[in-house]
Write an enzyme that holds these catalytic residues in place. Structure first.
Site, mmCIF file in Angstrom:
data_model
loop_
_atom_site.group_PDB
_atom_site.id
_atom_site.type_symbol
_atom_site.label_atom_id
_atom_site.label_comp_id
_atom_site.label_asym_id
_atom_site.label_seq_id
_atom_site.Cartn_x
_atom_site.Cartn_y
_atom_site.Cartn_z
ATOM 1 C CB SER A 61 60.949 22.284 49.508
ATOM 2 O OG SER A 61 60.003 22.937 50.320
HETATM 3 N N1 SAH Z 1 59.590 27.618 51.346
HETATM 4 C C1 SAH Z 1 60.577 27.211 52.339
HETATM 5 C C2 SAH Z 1 60.270 25.829 52.914
HETATM 6 C C3 SAH Z 1 59.324 25.979 53.969
HETATM 7 S S1 SAH Z 1 58.880 24.640 55.002
HETATM 8 C C4 SAH Z 1 61.974 27.273 51.805
HETATM 9 O O1 SAH Z 1 62.153 27.527 50.601
HETATM 10 O O2 SAH Z 1 62.898 27.105 52.598
HETATM 11 C C5 SAH Z 1 57.293 25.296 55.445
HETATM 12 C C6 SAH Z 1 57.320 26.551 56.267
HETATM 13 O O3 SAH Z 1 55.956 26.945 56.451
HETATM 14 C C7 SAH Z 1 57.894 26.377 57.660
HETATM 15 O O4 SAH Z 1 58.948 27.277 57.848
HETATM 16 C C8 SAH Z 1 56.711 26.661 58.569
HETATM 17 O O5 SAH Z 1 57.072 27.298 59.770
HETATM 18 C C9 SAH Z 1 55.852 27.555 57.704
HETATM 19 N N2 SAH Z 1 54.424 27.629 58.083
HETATM 20 C C10 SAH Z 1 53.645 26.651 58.604
HETATM 21 N N3 SAH Z 1 52.378 27.115 58.793
HETATM 22 C C11 SAH Z 1 52.376 28.410 58.391
HETATM 23 C C12 SAH Z 1 51.368 29.420 58.354
HETATM 24 N N4 SAH Z 1 50.113 29.200 58.779
HETATM 25 N N5 SAH Z 1 51.708 30.650 57.871
HETATM 26 C C13 SAH Z 1 52.986 30.904 57.449
HETATM 27 N N6 SAH Z 1 53.970 29.991 57.476
HETATM 28 C C14 SAH Z 1 53.674 28.754 57.936
#
Ligand code: SAH
Length: 212
Positions: A61
């Site tokens: 993000s």
């Molecule tokens: N917090 C992360 C950014 C994540 S982007 C960081 O600091 O880098 C959002 C993430 O959510 C992605 O990696 C995606 O694969 C994950 N995601 C999407 N749906 C999800 C779910 N149902 N359960 C867990 N993770 C999920």
């Protein structure tokens, strides 16, 4: 990067209901090596105030958004924290540096394994990761003082609300995939009522897992 976050927070602060980002949060953002969370080709851009690709169609993000979400959570030392969407592990590291005991769930297995390995290598001990669908939370590790959902959901998942402690806070982007969503602050008041406040428009990758 931190200077840019401070100036953005000054411009948009009124919208978030928090005038400025807490210094503790800014200090943590200044300390964590964001370049460790992106691929070698993107290292030169690691301190740009923007999201960056981390593979599998996912992103780390934008630092300003990480700052706002973290600030809204008012994380205290010793808090139990749950993150949905480990991604690169950066947000999990931010929560851990603020003294929280962090549990983080990622649905894309290679990302989960890579982030778990990275966080262990960097020495984060008070941090558990797992592969799974975060919609259902992680009741065995809860209840939680803070929950951060870093993917956009169509609605606030009821299991996550149930895993909030009395007085607990959750930030979650809610809205349609690939459109502007609303960042919500959900609070479990000590009398058991739940309040929800719209903080600001955001754009996140969708929460997958098929539970609409
Ligand atoms: N917090 C992360 C950014 C994540 S982007 C960081 O600091 O880098 C959002 C993430 O959510 C992605 O990696 C995606 O694969 C994950 N995601 C999407 N749906 C999800 C779910 N149902 N359960 C867990 N993770 C999920």
């Amino acid at each position: 990067m931190v200077d840019e976050i401070v100036s953005m927070a000054r411009s948009f602060g009124a919208g978030t209901g928090r005038g400025a980002i807490e210094p503790r949060v800014l200090n943590v953002l200044a300390r964590i090596p964001r370049h460790e969370f992106v691929s070698a080709q993107l290292r030169a851009n690691a301190y740009d105030n923007r999201p960056l690709p981390i593979g599998h169609g996912q992103t780390i993000s934008q630092p300003y958004i990480v700052a706002v979400m973290t600030d809204l959570l008012r994380v205290g030392a010793g808090d139990t924290a749950l993150e949905i969407g480990t991604g690169s592990g950066y947000q999990a590291a931010v929560l851990a540096e603020l003294g929280a005991r962090v549990s983080s769930i990622e649905i894309v297995e290679p990302l989960a394994l890579e982030a778990g390995e990275r966080l262990r290598r960097m020495g984060y001990a008070n941090l558990a990761t797992k592969v799974g669908d975060g919609y259902h939370g992680w009741p065995q590790q809860g209840p939680f003082d803070v929950i951060v959902v870093t993917a956009a959901a169509s609605h606030v998942p009821p299991p996550l609300v149930r895993q909030l402690k009395s007085g607990g806070r959750m930030v979650i982007p809610v809205g349609a995939p690939f459109q502007t969503q609303q960042l919500l602050l959900v609070q479990m008041r000590t009398d058991g009522t739940v309040t929800t406040r719209q903080v600001m428009p955001v754009i996140f990758v969708p929460l997958t897992g098929g539970h609409d």
